[in-house]
Motif scaffolding. Structure first.
Motif: not given
Lengths: 130, 422
Positions: B26-34, B63-71, B73-77
């Motif tokens: 949430t701190r990375m993407v600023r959205d609890i849902g995402l 899990l944390m590393a995988t989730a953060k990598r996806r986050a 990627d999402q932020m880059r997109r």
């Protein structure tokens, strides 16, 4: 649910060998994780069985037997009491525990406690989670 | 490891790790849902990966590393998309490197801070109480939607919708992901503690349906409370709340009879009380006191509960102290319910006539109009004063008001006893 998590004794623990500083630190960190997760209810270590005694029952007779006792693997060297949501959660936490006897072989046993709902007549009614 | 045990292990790991995952994301993407979606994606990846590759040594870190990598990627997109839209002529490479530095900082920050931010966000006053409870159990308790629905005896779709709406509301209101500071903190912390205590009470005393207790919710609330103790050790009321819950929960096994009927505090078999829970409660209360929080509403209620916990038998209860603690509590949080409880304590300390006088002064309270405990308590005083006919009427009225079937049965049996004595 609550579980009692018991560290089995080893020859080293029965000798009263103190744990290394590294193990103490690792155990300290593990206990801190348990506390932070809100699951730690109680924890303690036990002195070697040479400091203990047993009372043997046979019908009406009682015989006191002083320690130490043989079969270290069947003795308990320490325990935790945790509040977890499932046995699987307890297993996962135990996996994360440092080996209590470092390089040696050791075993930790997890045993769920009886809970109030186990005594309720309609334990399955009303959506109580198990 | 066989697939089935991997699934069970993954499920357990999810329960332990999901609050931390969602908090960091949430701190990375600023959205609890995402953030929740990303965390769940990581979980799916684990379920796909681990049966073949085996469990990693540190599944939480995986899990944390995988989730953060996806986050990331999402932020880059998102960044790329934004740039395309805005047709900016900046040097993309330089900016991306800057972005990486931010992300690296984000990864290093203390997980505890993120968890605390998540606590305050999911208990944000922009949400309804019900939404705060559902969202908190979901993202901080690690409970699935159907589990929350079962615990609260509402359809799963209701809870699912409540959570979806809560996330939308937070996003629409642009609620910052932060721990409030200064004078706002006390007010917002009170909202957090309220949510935890609501969960506890829902488990401790069901308000609808026929089962008296859903202990798992009490455990969830206690766990959240203890987590919060670790996150905010300097906040006296957090310890006060944990003290209150521990002491109340210590009576779990004693408060239901063999036929599932409720057993009132003074009639409980005190040897069934959980002494360890009481000790934890008293220790938490001592911490609250030490931090200067003895007059906090939860600490005061815990102090009252502690009076009962310290009495080995009901006759040893220090009712005078309880009555005076209720008087202080009435000053801190004036409420007719507190006054009603004070009446009970005063009656025990000084006799039912004194208690009745306090209760009678509450007769016009609109807040207590449909509160079954008012006629229930009044009936009890009247019965003790030998006014059985009046007492019977009060018990019957109380029975008609309670939504708990077991309690209704108990009240009707008291009414019947009064009828026999009248």
């Amino acid at each position: 649910m609550r579980v009692m998590v018991m560290v089995r004794a080893t020859e080293a623990s029965e000798r009263g060998d103190p744990p290394s500083a590294a193990l103490l630190a690792a155990m300290g960190r593990f206990n801190e994780e348990l506390a932070k997760a809100g699951i730690l209810l109680a924890a303690d270590g036990l002195r070697p069985s040479s400091a203990g005694a047993r009372v043997r029952f046979s019908g009406k007779a009682r015989t006191v037997v002083d320690g130490p006792f043989a079969e270290a693997k069947e003795l308990v060297a320490g325990f935790w009491l945790w509040q977890v949501r499932s046995l699987d959660e307890a297993i996962e936490w135990v996996r994360r525990c440092p080996n209590p006897f470092e390089q040696g072989e050791s075993e930790i046993e997890i045993r769920p406690l009886f809970e109030a709902e186990d005594f309720a007549p309609d334990a399955d009614a009303g959506g109580a989670r198990t | 490891m066989p697939t089935d045990s991997i699934h069970r292990a993954v499920d357990a790991i999810w329960r332990i790790e999901s609050p931390k995952l969602i908090a960091s994301l949430t701190r990375m993407v600023r959205d609890i849902g995402l953030a929740e979606e990303l965390a769940q994606d990581a979980l799916v990846a684990a379920l796909e990966n681990w049966p073949d590759a085996g469990m990693p040594d540190n599944p939480a870190a995986w899990l944390m590393a995988t989730a953060k990598r996806r986050a990331i990627d999402q932020m880059r997109r998102q960044q790329l998309q934004q740039r395309k839209h805005e047709q900016l002529g900046h040097d993309l490479v330089a900016e991306q490197e800057e972005g990486h530095a931010d992300i690296a900082d984000a990864l290093d920050d203390d997980i505890g801070d993120d968890l605390l931010r998540l606590v305050f966000t999911s208990c944000h006053p922009v949400l309804s109480r019900e939404a705060r409870v559902a969202l908190t159990l979901r993202v901080l308790g690690g409970l699935a939607t159907d589990e929350i629905a079962r615990a609260f005896l509402v359809p799963e779709a209701t809870i699912a919708q409540r959570i979806v709406r809560a996330k939308k509301t937070l996003a629409a209101a642009d609620v910052p992901f932060e721990v409030p500071r200064g004078p706002e903190l006390a007010e917002r912390l009170a909202a957090v503690l309220e949510v935890i205590y609501l969960v506890f009470n829902e488990g401790y005393s069901a308000t609808a349906g026929d089962d008296w207790m859903r202990p798992a919710l009490c455990e969830d609330a206690l766990r959240l409370g203890r987590v919060l103790q670790g996150l905010m050790p300097e906040q006296a009321e957090v310890h006060g709340l944990v003290a209150l819950m521990e002491i109340q929960a210590s009576r779990s096994r004693a408060r239901i009879g063999p036929n599932g009927e409720p057993i009132l505090l003074l009639e409980q078999n005190r040897t069934l009380w959980d002494r360890l829970a009481i000790q934890r409660g008293l220790a938490a209360l001592a911490r609250a006191d030490k931090l200067g929080g003895a007059l906090g509403p939860y600490a005061l209620q815990a102090a009252i509960a502690a009076c009962h916990a310290r009495a080995r038998v009901a006759d040893e209860t220090d009712w005078a102290r309880i009555a005076s603690l209720y008087a202080v509590l009435a000053g801190v949080t004036p409420s007719p319910v507190v006054e009603l409880n004070r009446a009970v304590a005063v009656a025990m300390a000084s006799g039912p006539a004194e208690g009745l006088a306090i209760v009678d002064a509450l007769a016009g309270e609109s807040l207590l109009q449909n509160y079954h405990l008012l006629p229930s308590v009044r009936g009890d005083f009247l019965a003790k004063l030998g006014r059985h006919a009046e007492a019977r009427g009060e018990f019957e009225r109380a029975a008609s008001l309670t939504r708990n079937e077991r309690e209704r049965a108990m009240l009707l049996s008291r009414a019947a006893a009064c009828a026999a004595d009248a």
